[in-house]
Design a protein around this motif. Structure first.
Motif, mmCIF file in Angstrom:
data_model
loop_
_atom_site.group_PDB
_atom_site.id
_atom_site.type_symbol
_atom_site.label_atom_id
_atom_site.label_comp_id
_atom_site.label_asym_id
_atom_site.label_seq_id
_atom_site.Cartn_x
_atom_site.Cartn_y
_atom_site.Cartn_z
ATOM 1 N N HIS A 232 0.850 -1.208 0.000
ATOM 2 C CA HIS A 232 0.000 0.000 0.000
ATOM 3 C C HIS A 232 0.879 1.249 0.000
ATOM 4 O O HIS A 232 0.648 2.181 0.765
ATOM 5 C CB HIS A 232 -0.912 0.005 1.222
ATOM 6 N N ARG A 233 1.865 1.268 -0.864
ATOM 7 C CA ARG A 233 2.872 2.336 -0.812
ATOM 8 C C ARG A 233 2.278 3.721 -1.027
ATOM 9 O O ARG A 233 2.583 4.663 -0.291
ATOM 10 C CB ARG A 233 3.987 2.082 -1.828
ATOM 11 N N GLU A 234 1.437 3.884 -2.030
ATOM 12 C CA GLU A 234 0.898 5.214 -2.321
ATOM 13 C C GLU A 234 0.054 5.736 -1.163
ATOM 14 O O GLU A 234 0.170 6.898 -0.769
ATOM 15 C CB GLU A 234 0.071 5.181 -3.607
ATOM 16 N N ARG A 235 -0.775 4.872 -0.618
ATOM 17 C CA ARG A 235 -1.640 5.307 0.484
ATOM 18 C C ARG A 235 -0.824 5.684 1.711
ATOM 19 O O ARG A 235 -1.057 6.739 2.327
ATOM 20 C CB ARG A 235 -2.628 4.196 0.830
ATOM 21 N N LEU A 236 0.139 4.861 2.090
ATOM 22 C CA LEU A 236 0.932 5.142 3.276
ATOM 23 C C LEU A 236 1.915 6.283 3.040
ATOM 24 O O LEU A 236 2.340 6.945 3.995
ATOM 25 C CB LEU A 236 1.665 3.885 3.738
ATOM 26 N N ALA A 237 2.283 6.520 1.780
ATOM 27 C CA ALA A 237 3.128 7.678 1.481
ATOM 28 C C ALA A 237 2.384 8.973 1.795
ATOM 29 O O ALA A 237 2.984 9.970 2.206
ATOM 30 C CB ALA A 237 3.562 7.654 0.017
ATOM 31 N N ARG A 238 1.058 8.949 1.618
ATOM 32 C CA ARG A 238 0.250 10.136 1.926
ATOM 33 C C ARG A 238 -0.019 10.262 3.418
ATOM 34 O O ARG A 238 0.027 11.361 3.961
ATOM 35 C CB ARG A 238 -1.095 10.073 1.180
ATOM 36 N N THR A 239 -0.312 9.143 4.067
ATOM 37 C CA THR A 239 -0.773 9.205 5.455
ATOM 38 C C THR A 239 0.337 9.003 6.481
ATOM 39 O O THR A 239 0.204 9.450 7.619
ATOM 40 C CB THR A 239 -1.863 8.148 5.694
ATOM 41 N N GLY A 240 1.425 8.339 6.105
ATOM 42 C CA GLY A 240 2.561 8.187 7.002
ATOM 43 C C GLY A 240 2.500 6.961 7.892
ATOM 44 O O GLY A 240 1.434 6.403 8.165
ATOM 45 N N THR A 241 3.665 6.534 8.352
ATOM 46 C CA THR A 241 3.792 5.396 9.259
ATOM 47 C C THR A 241 4.713 5.790 10.412
ATOM 48 O O THR A 241 5.566 6.655 10.276
ATOM 49 C CB THR A 241 4.373 4.162 8.547
ATOM 50 N N LEU A 242 4.551 5.107 11.528
ATOM 51 C CA LEU A 242 5.311 5.449 12.733
ATOM 52 C C LEU A 242 5.552 4.192 13.551
ATOM 53 O O LEU A 242 4.651 3.374 13.725
ATOM 54 C CB LEU A 242 4.533 6.473 13.571
ATOM 55 N N VAL A 243 6.772 4.047 14.059
ATOM 56 C CA VAL A 243 7.115 2.967 14.985
ATOM 57 C C VAL A 243 7.375 3.592 16.346
ATOM 58 O O VAL A 243 8.202 4.503 16.478
ATOM 59 C CB VAL A 243 8.365 2.191 14.515
ATOM 60 N N VAL A 257 16.683 -2.161 10.960
ATOM 61 C CA VAL A 257 15.914 -3.242 10.348
ATOM 62 C C VAL A 257 15.205 -2.770 9.085
ATOM 63 O O VAL A 257 15.335 -3.379 8.015
ATOM 64 C CB VAL A 257 14.898 -3.823 11.357
ATOM 65 N N LEU A 258 14.434 -1.704 9.167
ATOM 66 C CA LEU A 258 13.673 -1.240 8.007
ATOM 67 C C LEU A 258 14.570 -0.712 6.890
ATOM 68 O O LEU A 258 14.326 -1.025 5.716
ATOM 69 C CB LEU A 258 12.648 -0.194 8.444
ATOM 70 N N PRO A 259 15.618 0.076 7.176
ATOM 71 C CA PRO A 259 16.518 0.470 6.080
ATOM 72 C C PRO A 259 17.146 -0.720 5.361
ATOM 73 O O PRO A 259 17.348 -0.679 4.148
ATOM 74 C CB PRO A 259 17.574 1.327 6.790
ATOM 75 N N ALA A 260 17.443 -1.790 6.105
ATOM 76 C CA ALA A 260 18.005 -2.985 5.461
ATOM 77 C C ALA A 260 17.019 -3.618 4.500
ATOM 78 O O ALA A 260 17.411 -4.318 3.559
ATOM 79 C CB ALA A 260 18.423 -4.003 6.523
ATOM 80 N N LEU A 261 15.727 -3.360 4.715
ATOM 81 C CA LEU A 261 14.688 -3.885 3.833
ATOM 82 C C LEU A 261 14.303 -2.867 2.760
ATOM 83 O O LEU A 261 13.325 -3.060 2.045
ATOM 84 C CB LEU A 261 13.453 -4.271 4.653
ATOM 85 N N GLY A 262 15.059 -1.766 2.675
ATOM 86 C CA GLY A 262 14.803 -0.769 1.648
ATOM 87 C C GLY A 262 13.791 0.292 2.022
ATOM 88 O O GLY A 262 13.403 1.104 1.178
ATOM 89 N N GLU A 263 13.336 0.321 3.289
ATOM 90 C CA GLU A 263 12.340 1.308 3.722
ATOM 91 C C GLU A 263 13.034 2.374 4.558
ATOM 92 O O GLU A 263 13.485 2.118 5.665
ATOM 93 C CB GLU A 263 11.224 0.623 4.520
ATOM 94 N N LEU A 264 13.121 3.581 4.007
ATOM 95 C CA LEU A 264 13.921 4.633 4.615
ATOM 96 C C LEU A 264 13.100 5.725 5.279
ATOM 97 O O LEU A 264 13.645 6.573 5.979
ATOM 98 C CB LEU A 264 14.822 5.282 3.542
#
Length: 690
Positions: A232-243, A257-264
Motif C-alpha cells: 500500500h505504498r501510495e496510500r501510506l506515502a500520503r498518510t505516514g507510518t510510525l514505529v 531493520v527497516l533500512p536494510a529492507l529498503g524502507e527509509l
C-alpha cells in the motif's frame, strides 16, 4: 534427505540428487554475481537520470531530486547482506517451470526480467508457507547459507517427494542462532508460517500480538510495516507510518531493520517524544502517576475544557450599514447549546460559532427583503461585535495552562473531578507547590500526556495511516489514548507481553488496552513458539509466570542448547565474581550483556574499569572489538545479547515497589540471553525460582 553443500557453520550432509546439473553451488554463485551486477546497473540508471527538462518549476525539481536520491539509497548493494536467501521452483499454475530467487529487494536485468523477487511479493509467499502437507505448487524450496557475504551453502526441500522425510532446516537453525553483534537484524530469511500470517495481514485491521521472549514479536511488527509499505505504498506515502518504542536505546537497537529492507521513510519515536508539548523536568510518585494515567482523567479534562464556555445572557447587536440586526440571548444560547451537544472539538466549535451567528443575521436580512450572499456572511462573522461575543462566550483555551490550573488549583480540580476522582485521588495528583507559569512548572511525563489529551480536545490530532506500538503492555490508559489519536483513521500493530509489564500502571488484559487505544475490534494473535531463547533458559524463567501472570501460556522454545544456564552462588566478593563471569563470556563469540539492578550499576561499572574491561551503555552499538554492555534492569526490555551475566536476582526484585512488578522485571532480565545465561547471587534466590 535435503541436499546441502558443505559450509563452515553447518554440518555437511550426504548430498541427494538436485534439480541442477553440474556444480549447483557454482551456478548459484554465478547467479548472485549477475544479480549484484544487475543491481548496480539499476542504481546507475537512476543516477544518470536527467530531470532538467522534466519539471515545471524548481519546487517540483527539488521534490523529484529528493525522490531520486531516496531511490539511489534504496538500491545500495550491502556487501555483507545477502541479496537473496532462497529459491522457489514452481511445478504448474501460472509459474509452471519457473524459478524465483527470494531476497530483500527486487532486482531485474536489462530486459526487465526478475533476477531476485522481493520477499513481500505474492509469488514469494510460499517460501514461508509451503509445506509437504500443502506445497502450494512448489516442487523445490532452496535455502542459502552465507559466510561474510559469500554464498557458501545451499539446502533443498523437495516438497512433493513422498520419500523425503520432514526435518528441521539446519541452515534455518544456523541463521536463527547466528551470534548477535551490532543492532537488531531483519528476519526475512527465517520468518515462520505463523509469523508470516501476521506480517501479511491487511492494512485495514489492527493486529495485537501477544508474544513471550524470543518469539520474534518485534521483528514481526517491523516486517509488517515493510510489507504494508510494499502493498500500500501510495496510500501510506500520503498518510505516514510510525514505529513507537519504549525508549531511545530500544529504538537505536532496531533502527537498522527497516533500512536494510529498503524502507527509509518510517519515523521512530517514543511516547514521551509524541507528547513533548512541554519540557519534562519532574517526576511523579508511583501513586500519582497511576491516577494521572487513569482513563478517568480524560473526563476531568473534557469537563475542564468545556467549562470555559459561558452561555450568553445579553442580546447581540450587529450593525451593518444603516441597519441594525438584533439577536436575542435565547437564540445565541440555542446556537451555543447545539454546538455543545454535538461534542465537537472545542477549537472547531469556536471557529464555527461566528459563522452560526452570521447565518442567523443573514436569515433576518432575507426576511427583510435583502439578498445577502456568502461574502456578506463572512463579513458579518468578522464583525467586531460578533468577535467580541465569541471571545466572551467561547474564549480560546491553552491546553498547557489548563492542565497547570487543574494541578495547581484545588477548587478548579474539585469542580471538574467531582464524581470522577475521589478527594484522596485529587490530593494525590495536585502539586504541593503550584507553579506560576507553564515554563517554570516541573512537568512530569504523565503531565505531558494530560496536556496532549487537552490539546486534542481543543484541536484534532493528525492521524497516520499505520502505527506500530512495541512493548505496549507498559503503557497507561492515557498513553494508549495518546497513541490511538495518532492512528484514529488508520490501523495499528500492537506488540507486547503481559508477563513483562513492569510499570505500576501496566495493563492486565489486551482487551482493556485495545479499548483505550480506540481499537476494541482488533484481532489478538499469540506467538508461543520461541526461536531465540534456549529451552533451558526460558523454562527456568517461566517458573515465575504462575506468581506474576497466572494463566499466561509459557513460551515453548524450539532451541535446545544444553549447558546454556548456569546458576552460581557467590560466598566471597560478588563484584569480582561478576567480572570473572564477564571475562569468561568474552571468550565466546557474540555480544555480552551484564544486567543488574539499577542501584548496582555504578559499583559494577567501577569493578569493570578496575579490571580493564571497557563496556558500552544500552543503545550503543556493539562491535567485534567492543562486545560487553552494562545494562540497568530498567532498560533491558526489548534488548537481546548472545550471553547474559545476571547480577543478584533478589536485588532486581526488591528494587521495584511491589513483588509482582519485581518478578516481572526479573523475568525480563532472565530472558535477554539467546545463547547462554549465567546468574550470580550472594543473597538467596527469590523463592519463586527455587
Amino acid at each position: 534427505m535435503p541436499a546441502r553443500a558443505p559450509v563452515p557453520d553447518v554440518s555437511p550432509a550426504t548430498a541427494a540428487p538436485t534439480v541442477d546439473g553440474g556444480d549447483p553451488l557454482a551456478r548459484e554463485r554465478a547467479h548472485l554475481a549477475a544479480s549484484r551486477a544487475a543491481l548496480r546497473a539499476m542504481r546507475k540508471d537512476v543516477e544518470s537520470l536527467d530531470i532538467k527538462d522534466v519539471t515545471a518549476n524548481w519546487v517540483n525539481a527539488a521534490v523529484l531530486r529528493s525522490q531520486i536520491e531516496d531511490r539511489i539509497k534504496a538500491l545500495a548493494d550491502l556487501a555483507h547482506t545477502p541479496l537473496f536467501f532462497g529459491r522457489l521452483d514452481y511445478l504448474h499454475t501460472a509459474q509452471e517451470g519457473q524459478r524465483f530467487y527470494i531476497g530483500r529487494r527486487h532486482v531485474h536485468d536489462a530486459g526487465g526480467d526478475p533476477m531476485v523477487v522481493d520477499w513481500r511479493a505474492p509469488v514469494s509467499q510460499p517460501f514461508y508457507r509451503a509445506s509437504r502437507k500443502d506445497p502450494k505448487d512448489v516442487g523445490l524450496r532452496r535455502r542459502f547459507g552465507y559466510t561474510g557475504g559469500e554464498l557458501t551453502a545451499y539446502e533443498d526441500e523437495h516438497l512433493t517427494d513422498p520419500s523425503e522425510a520432514e526435518q528441521t532446516s539446519r541452515l534455518l537453525q544456523a541463521e536463527i542462532e547466528r551470534p548477535r553483534v551490532g543492532p537488531m537484524r531483519d528476519i526475512v530469511a527465517t520468518i515462520q508460517p505463523e509469523q508470516d500470517e501476521i506480517v501479511r495481514s491487511g492494512l485495514s485491521g489492527t493486529v495485537c500480538v501477544q508474544g513471550g521472549p524470543g518469539t520474534g514479536k518485534t521483528a514481526v511488527g517491523l516486517h509488517r510495516v515493510a510489507y504494508l509499505l510494499y502493498a500500500h505504498r501510495e496510500r501510506l506515502a500520503r498518510t505516514g507510518t510510525l514505529v513507537i518504542g519504549p525508549n531511545r536505546s530500544f529504538l537505536h537497537y532496531i533502527e537498522q531493520v527497516l533500512p536494510a529492507l529498503g524502507e527509509l521513510e518510517v519515523r521512530q519515536s517514543t511516547v514521551d517524544d509524541l507528547v513533548a508539548h512541554v519540557e519534562v523536568r519532574g517526576t511523579d510518585t508511583p501513586t500519582a502517576a497511576v491516577v494521572k494515567g487513569d482513563a478517568r482523567m480524560a473526563e476531568v479534562l473534557r469537563r475542564a475544557v468545556r467549562s470555559h464556555v459561558t452561555l450568553p445572557t445579553e442580546p447581540l447587536m450587529v450593525v451593518r450599514g444603516s441597519r441594525r440586526w438584533r439577536i436575542p440571548a435565547y437564540e445565541l444560547e440555542e446556537i451555543v447549546r447545539e454546538l455543545l451537544d454535538r461534542d465537537v472539538r472545542y477549537g472547531s466549535a469556536r471557529d464555527a460559532l461566528p459563522q452560526r451567528i452570521a447565518h442567523t443575521v443573514l436569515v433576518r436580512m432575507e426576511q427583510a427583503g435583502e439578498a445577502p450572499d456568502d461574502r456578506v456572511q463572512d463579513a458579518v462573522a468578522r464583525n467586531a461585535a460578533v468577535k467580541a461575543a465569541v471571545k466572551a462566550i467561547w474564549p480560546p483555551v491553552d491546553p498547557a495552562k489548563l492542565v497547570l490550573r487543574l494541578l495547581s488549583d484545588a477548587e478548579f480540580l474539585a469542580a471538574h473531578a467531582e464524581g470522577v476522582l475521589t478527594p484522596e485521588e485529587q490530593d494525590t495528583v495536585r502539586w504541593d507547590r503550584p507553579a506560576r507559569s507553564v515554563k517554570s512548572a516541573k512537568w512530569s511525563a504523565a503531565d505531558a500526556v494530560l496536556i496532549d489529551e487537552a490539546t486534542d480536545l481543543v484541536q484534532r490530532t493528525h492521524s497516520l495511516g499505520h502505527v506500530v506500538l512495541d512493548e505496549a503492555q507498559d503503557l497507561s490508559p492515557m498513553q494508549y489514548r495518546a497513541v490511538g489519536r495518532r492512528c484514529s483513521t488508520g490501523s495499528a500493530t500492537v506488540l507486547g507481553d503481559l508477563a513483562q509489564g513492569t510499570t505500576p500502571w501496566a495493563t492486565s488484559s489486551w482487551a482493556e488496552a485495545l479499548s483505550h487505544l480506540g481499537k476494541a475490534d482488533a484481532a489478538v494473535e499469540e506467538l508461543t513458539a520461541g526461536f531465540r531463547v534456549p529451552r533451558e533458559v526460558i523454562a527456568y524463567a517461566s517458573r515465575l509466570l504462575p506468581h506474576m501472570s497466572p494463566g499466561l501460556a509459557p513460551v515453548s522454545s524450539v532451541r535446545e542448547n544444553p549447558g546454556s544456564l548456569s546458576v552460581r552462588p557467590v560466598t566471597g566478593d560478588l563484584d569480582a565474581a561478576v567480572v570473572a563471569a564477564c571475562v569468561e563470556s568474552l571468550g565466546r563469540e557474540g555480544s555480552i550483556g551484564l544486567i543488574a539492578a539499577d542501584a548496582r550499576v555504578p559499583a559494577l561499572a567501577a569493578a569493570l574499569a578496575s579490571a580493564g574491561l571497557p563496556h558500552l551503555s544500552p543503545g550503543e552499538e556493539t562491535t567485534a572489538a567492543s562486545r560487553l554492555t552494562l545494562v540497568p534492569a530498567s532498560l533491558a526490555k526489548g534488548l537481546e545479547y548472545d550471553y547474559v551475566v545476571l547480577d543478584e536476582p533478589a536485588a532486581v526484585v526488591t528494587a521495584e515497589p511491589d513483588e509482582r512488578t519485581g518478578l516481572r522485571r526479573l523475568y525480563v532480565a532472565l530472558t535477554r540471553a539467546v545463547s547462554g545465561l549465567t546468574i550470580l547471587h550472594a543473597q538467596p534466590l527469590p523463592p519463586q525460582l527455587t
